[in-house]
Design a protein around this motif. Sequence first.
Motif, PDB file in Angstrom:
ATOM      1  N   ARG A 280       0.543  -1.233   0.347  1.00  0.00           N
ATOM      2  CA  ARG A 280      -0.198   0.097   0.184  1.00  0.00           C
ATOM      3  C   ARG A 280       0.848   1.357   0.022  1.00  0.00           C
ATOM      4  O   ARG A 280       0.386   2.847  -0.372  1.00  0.00           O
ATOM      5  N   TRP A 281       1.993   1.224   0.664  1.00  0.00           N
ATOM      6  CA  TRP A 281       3.090   2.681   1.044  1.00  0.00           C
ATOM      7  C   TRP A 281       3.493   2.724  -0.369  1.00  0.00           C
ATOM      8  O   TRP A 281       3.665   4.101  -0.523  1.00  0.00           O
ATOM      9  N   MET A 282       3.537   1.672  -1.587  1.00  0.00           N
ATOM     10  CA  MET A 282       4.039   2.589  -3.104  1.00  0.00           C
ATOM     11  C   MET A 282       2.597   3.519  -3.830  1.00  0.00           C
ATOM     12  O   MET A 282       2.998   4.338  -4.385  1.00  0.00           O
ATOM     13  N   LEU A 283       1.600   2.723  -3.482  1.00  0.00           N
ATOM     14  CA  LEU A 283      -0.023   3.717  -4.013  1.00  0.00           C
ATOM     15  C   LEU A 283       0.255   5.075  -3.145  1.00  0.00           C
ATOM     16  O   LEU A 283      -0.473   6.043  -3.428  1.00  0.00           O
ATOM     17  N   GLN A 284       0.141   5.142  -2.209  1.00  0.00           N
ATOM     18  CA  GLN A 284       0.239   5.961  -0.675  1.00  0.00           C
ATOM     19  C   GLN A 284       1.205   7.381  -1.391  1.00  0.00           C
ATOM     20  O   GLN A 284       0.851   8.517  -0.363  1.00  0.00           O
ATOM     21  N   LEU A 285       2.813   6.504  -1.696  1.00  0.00           N
ATOM     22  CA  LEU A 285       3.335   8.103  -2.166  1.00  0.00           C
ATOM     23  C   LEU A 285       3.011   8.396  -3.079  1.00  0.00           C
ATOM     24  O   LEU A 285       3.407   9.885  -3.301  1.00  0.00           O
ATOM     25  N   ASN A 286       1.932   8.280  -4.117  1.00  0.00           N
ATOM     26  CA  ASN A 286       1.867   9.100  -5.365  1.00  0.00           C
ATOM     27  C   ASN A 286       1.016  10.486  -4.834  1.00  0.00           C
ATOM     28  O   ASN A 286       0.088   9.896  -4.331  1.00  0.00           O
ATOM     29  N   PRO A 287       1.210  11.017  -4.924  1.00  0.00           N
ATOM     30  CA  PRO A 287       0.772  12.630  -4.227  1.00  0.00           C
ATOM     31  C   PRO A 287      -1.299  12.147  -4.759  1.00  0.00           C
ATOM     32  O   PRO A 287      -1.910  13.139  -3.619  1.00  0.00           O
ATOM     33  N   MET A 288      -0.968  11.905  -5.856  1.00  0.00           N
ATOM     34  CA  MET A 288      -2.823  12.012  -5.576  1.00  0.00           C
ATOM     35  C   MET A 288      -3.686  10.827  -5.004  1.00  0.00           C
ATOM     36  O   MET A 288      -4.449  11.399  -4.833  1.00  0.00           O
ATOM     37  N   THR A 289      -3.001   9.706  -4.613  1.00  0.00           N
ATOM     38  CA  THR A 289      -3.430   9.210  -3.919  1.00  0.00           C
ATOM     39  C   THR A 289      -4.028  10.136  -2.235  1.00  0.00           C
ATOM     40  O   THR A 289      -5.255  10.019  -2.065  1.00  0.00           O
ATOM     41  N   GLY A 290      -3.188   9.927  -1.777  1.00  0.00           N
ATOM     42  CA  GLY A 290      -3.238  11.535  -0.759  1.00  0.00           C
ATOM     43  C   GLY A 290      -4.767  12.484  -0.517  1.00  0.00           C
ATOM     44  O   GLY A 290      -5.077  12.347   0.104  1.00  0.00           O
ATOM     45  N   VAL A 291      -4.519  12.918  -1.714  1.00  0.00           N
ATOM     46  CA  VAL A 291      -5.960  14.377  -2.442  1.00  0.00           C
ATOM     47  C   VAL A 291      -6.709  12.975  -2.332  1.00  0.00           C
ATOM     48  O   VAL A 291      -7.987  13.503  -1.233  1.00  0.00           O
ATOM     49  N   VAL A 292      -7.270  11.916  -2.619  1.00  0.00           N
ATOM     50  CA  VAL A 292      -8.255  11.521  -3.379  1.00  0.00           C
ATOM     51  C   VAL A 292      -8.774  10.905  -1.310  1.00  0.00           C
ATOM     52  O   VAL A 292      -9.959  11.616  -0.990  1.00  0.00           O
ATOM     53  N   GLU A 293      -7.553  10.340  -1.225  1.00  0.00           N
ATOM     54  CA  GLU A 293      -8.231   9.634   0.481  1.00  0.00           C
ATOM     55  C   GLU A 293      -8.318  11.410   1.069  1.00  0.00           C
ATOM     56  O   GLU A 293      -9.376  10.837   2.173  1.00  0.00           O
ATOM     57  N   GLY A 294      -7.832  12.307   1.377  1.00  0.00           N
ATOM     58  CA  GLY A 294      -8.210  13.259   1.850  1.00  0.00           C
ATOM     59  C   GLY A 294      -9.689  13.730   1.529  1.00  0.00           C
ATOM     60  O   GLY A 294      -9.737  14.323   2.820  1.00  0.00           O
ATOM     61  N   PHE A 295      -9.600  13.880   0.370  1.00  0.00           N
ATOM     62  CA  PHE A 295     -11.489  13.858   0.154  1.00  0.00           C
ATOM     63  C   PHE A 295     -11.942  13.581   0.696  1.00  0.00           C
ATOM     64  O   PHE A 295     -12.999  13.923   1.285  1.00  0.00           O
ATOM     65  N   ARG A 296     -11.739  12.032   1.087  1.00  0.00           N
ATOM     66  CA  ARG A 296     -12.954  11.377   1.561  1.00  0.00           C
ATOM     67  C   ARG A 296     -12.684  11.339   2.280  1.00  0.00           C
ATOM     68  O   ARG A 296     -13.848  11.005   2.947  1.00  0.00           O
ATOM     69  N   TRP A 297     -11.436  11.499   3.001  1.00  0.00           N
ATOM     70  CA  TRP A 297     -11.609  11.634   5.262  1.00  0.00           C
ATOM     71  C   TRP A 297     -12.192  13.063   5.234  1.00  0.00           C
ATOM     72  O   TRP A 297     -12.920  12.342   6.203  1.00  0.00           O
ATOM     73  N   SER A 298     -12.397  13.773   4.443  1.00  0.00           N
ATOM     74  CA  SER A 298     -12.620  14.973   5.164  1.00  0.00           C
ATOM     75  C   SER A 298     -13.823  15.364   4.824  1.00  0.00           C
ATOM     76  O   SER A 298     -14.600  15.722   5.797  1.00  0.00           O
ATOM     77  N   LEU A 299     -14.612  14.081   3.759  1.00  0.00           N
ATOM     78  CA  LEU A 299     -15.673  15.037   3.319  1.00  0.00           C
ATOM     79  C   LEU A 299     -16.762  13.577   3.923  1.00  0.00           C
ATOM     80  O   LEU A 299     -18.065  14.260   4.094  1.00  0.00           O
ATOM     81  N   LEU A 300     -16.182  12.676   3.285  1.00  0.00           N
ATOM     82  CA  LEU A 300     -17.286  11.552   3.932  1.00  0.00           C
ATOM     83  C   LEU A 300     -17.054  10.711   5.162  1.00  0.00           C
ATOM     84  O   LEU A 300     -17.672   9.631   5.554  1.00  0.00           O
ATOM     85  N   GLY A 301     -15.668  11.086   6.015  1.00  0.00           N
ATOM     86  CA  GLY A 301     -15.413  10.624   6.874  1.00  0.00           C
ATOM     87  C   GLY A 301     -14.679   9.466   6.900  1.00  0.00           C
ATOM     88  O   GLY A 301     -14.581   8.492   7.912  1.00  0.00           O
ATOM     89  N   LYS A 302     -14.294   8.847   5.944  1.00  0.00           N
ATOM     90  CA  LYS A 302     -13.527   7.385   6.022  1.00  0.00           C
ATOM     91  C   LYS A 302     -11.789   7.727   6.680  1.00  0.00           C
ATOM     92  O   LYS A 302     -11.720   8.482   6.322  1.00  0.00           O
ATOM     93  N   PRO A 303     -11.941   6.669   7.519  1.00  0.00           N
ATOM     94  CA  PRO A 303     -11.074   6.455   7.864  1.00  0.00           C
ATOM     95  C   PRO A 303      -9.290   5.906   7.059  1.00  0.00           C
ATOM     96  O   PRO A 303      -9.567   5.724   6.252  1.00  0.00           O
ATOM     97  N   VAL A 304      -8.766   6.948   7.221  1.00  0.00           N
ATOM     98  CA  VAL A 304      -7.512   6.723   6.330  1.00  0.00           C
ATOM     99  C   VAL A 304      -6.577   6.190   7.386  1.00  0.00           C
ATOM    100  O   VAL A 304      -5.829   6.985   8.835  1.00  0.00           O
ATOM    101  N   ASP A 305      -5.177   5.089   7.376  1.00  0.00           N
ATOM    102  CA  ASP A 305      -4.664   4.741   7.593  1.00  0.00           C
ATOM    103  C   ASP A 305      -3.189   5.259   6.584  1.00  0.00           C
ATOM    104  O   ASP A 305      -3.143   5.232   5.364  1.00  0.00           O
ATOM    105  N   GLY A 306      -1.810   5.260   7.751  1.00  0.00           N
ATOM    106  CA  GLY A 306      -1.077   5.936   6.782  1.00  0.00           C
ATOM    107  C   GLY A 306      -0.602   7.339   6.128  1.00  0.00           C
ATOM    108  O   GLY A 306      -0.294   7.529   5.398  1.00  0.00           O
ATOM    109  N   TRP A 307      -1.273   8.221   7.344  1.00  0.00           N
ATOM    110  CA  TRP A 307      -1.155   8.958   7.088  1.00  0.00           C
ATOM    111  C   TRP A 307       0.190   9.569   6.838  1.00  0.00           C
ATOM    112  O   TRP A 307       1.104  10.704   5.932  1.00  0.00           O
ATOM    113  N   GLY A 308       1.524   9.139   7.510  1.00  0.00           N
ATOM    114  CA  GLY A 308       2.500   9.328   7.351  1.00  0.00           C
ATOM    115  C   GLY A 308       2.798   9.891   6.024  1.00  0.00           C
ATOM    116  O   GLY A 308       3.672   9.914   5.709  1.00  0.00           O
TER     117      GLY A 308
END
Lengths: 423, 279
Positions: free
Chosen positions: B220-248
């Motif tokens: 998963r870390w390889m996917l998460q290193l992609n900045p757009m993964t962070g943006v997509v996950e961040g959108f879902r976290w902030s708007l839908l409340g979806k939990p995210v692991d691997g913020w680091g």
Amino acid sequence: MSARNKPAIEAHALSKEYRLGETHRDWLADAAARLRGRAVQRSAPTILRALDELNFTVAEGEVFGIIGANGAGKSTLLKLLAGITDPTSGRAILRGRIASLLEVGTGFHPELTGRENVFLNGTILGMLQREIREEYERIVEFSGLEAFMDTPVKRYSSGMQVRLAFAVAAHLRPEILLIDEVLAVGDIEFQHKCLGAMKEVAGGGRTVLFVSHNMAAVSSLCHRALLLRQGRQVAIGPTDEVIQTYIQSTADTHAQDAAGFVALHERKPLLAHSPVIIRAARMVNEHGEAVTAVRMGETLRVDVRVEQLNQFPSAVVGVTVRSVFDQKIIHFNTAMAGGFGSARRGAKEIVRLEIPELPLMAGAYSLDLLVFEPGVRLIDRVDGALTCDVIEADWYGHGYRGEAREGLIAVRGECRIAVREEN
Amino acid sequence: MSAPQKREIVRRPRRGWLDLALGELWAYRDLLATLAWRNLTVRYKQSLLGIAWAIIKPVIQMVVFSVVFGRLANLPSDGYPYPIFLYAGLLPWTYFTTTITSASGSLLSGSNMIHKVYFPRMILPFSYLFTSLIDLLLAMLVLFGMMGWYRADMVFSWTILLFPLFLIPAVVFAGGVSLWLSAAAARYRDVLHLVPYLLQLGMFITPVVYAVNLLPERFRWMLQLNPMTGVVEGFRWSLLGKPVDGWGVIFAGFGLAFVFLASGMIYFRRVERTLADVL
């Protein structure tokens, strides 16, 4: 440290080189050639020195002209000063806010309305939105297009587009303005308006660099001028002197043979697959000797050496006399003289054109030569093929010698006192 | 209006690689705004629906993808209704692709301006960052509508206020990639042919139509290193409340976006020196 009294523009050994030829290697083709065991053939790039060590200064508030033949480096110089491209060596220092006008209507978008394009073009030329809003009414008024400001520019005629574009340009308020050939567009009336706007700009204490082929505009606007030839600085000084140097220098660029013919054949043909018809030309006197000048009121004789003119049976050979200011003054051709009759045409001929009693005032002129099928097409043309000095003479018979700066066309007339109004 | 001290400008051969001329970029902000506005106006001129297309396009895409990936392929969506899960990711991703597509050719399409006027050339690709941002904000309206529709299935929280923060890495990364591609395309037109494939590939390595947990945990870390993964996950976290692991790792990815921007600026400034000559 005050910037006052320092020149607005300084150029120190300013040079620009371009590499000609291949700009990109086609590495795939190279690799393929290498695979087949062939050496990669590539000619060493030719380096063109577009500008060669220019040194000049332009004082604050001065209107400075840059003249020279096509390819002399005028536009390159403006591009360097404008910052569009960097010099290869040397440097230029400019003091003040710069705006460059290398083309009217840069960035105009056909889908946008006139009003929208005023804002777009204005910001592209370096104005702030606020400044455009302040000037907007004046811009529209200058263009004379009040009724069309909400129409997309794609529905404008090209003349209207130029009007709008120049209206924006005329309201730029920079301290240094770089202008390239913008007066060559639009109808005569609008050109005058633009020239007027330019004069106002010039008089407003702004420093202006002005590139043009229109010697009349250069001489009426500019205090000083710089003459470039093949990237080198040939002359600099008062405008009229530099223009004179330019006119004489264009005469020296063609080689002459023993009979006084100026070679004109080293050109690309005007039409694909057609020969270079005009090979050489000269001016002659009544004894058939080559000359470079003709006296006022005498006969102008031009010999044009042509080849393969017989491929175009209906072709006409003509000469156009132009003034220093590039205006066409006289045109004369073989059709006007009744053509060649039934004389058989050969592959190589010398055509002589004669204009008796040349009605021109003394001064420098240039001759364009052309071959064309009237109303059909232009076949060959050499602009500025010959230069012709009209020498002052006592043509009027009263000792007065007319000069071109008084007027170009020489006429004889009469005068008398029509009414004597006594007390 | 003239300042007592006149600005002195020196034109000379440029050397060095760290002169990013940021002050000049700021001085030309009016041009940036005008060009962003021009891009937007021109895009929707002479169309009946006009700017409504900014909403219609992502909605159509959402419907099609929901059917194909949600219903037929049954891709995981972390327990959220597939359409809203998809749309929350589709928005930043569409922002990224429309920006890159138009910005990468921006120097070529603006070549007339480049030949005739001086301005910091970065303004051309950058203008599309803001044009697409307006599209994105309009399309957000639909998302808020959907959130109302699905409210029974989800819990919303104060994190909604944080979603604009995730626009920052999106703009930064899109800016960096745009600079690289537009400058490269000015030299080698080949780049323009490559862009659509790069973006297609990008969609596979960004969890837009699937959830991150589709992958085994150690990858998963390889996917998460992609900045757009962070943006997509961040959108879902902030708007839908979806939990995210691997913020680091995600924040490391955001750091990568800034690296892209900085290196893109350096490369762009290099190309810019000869831009008017090669274009």
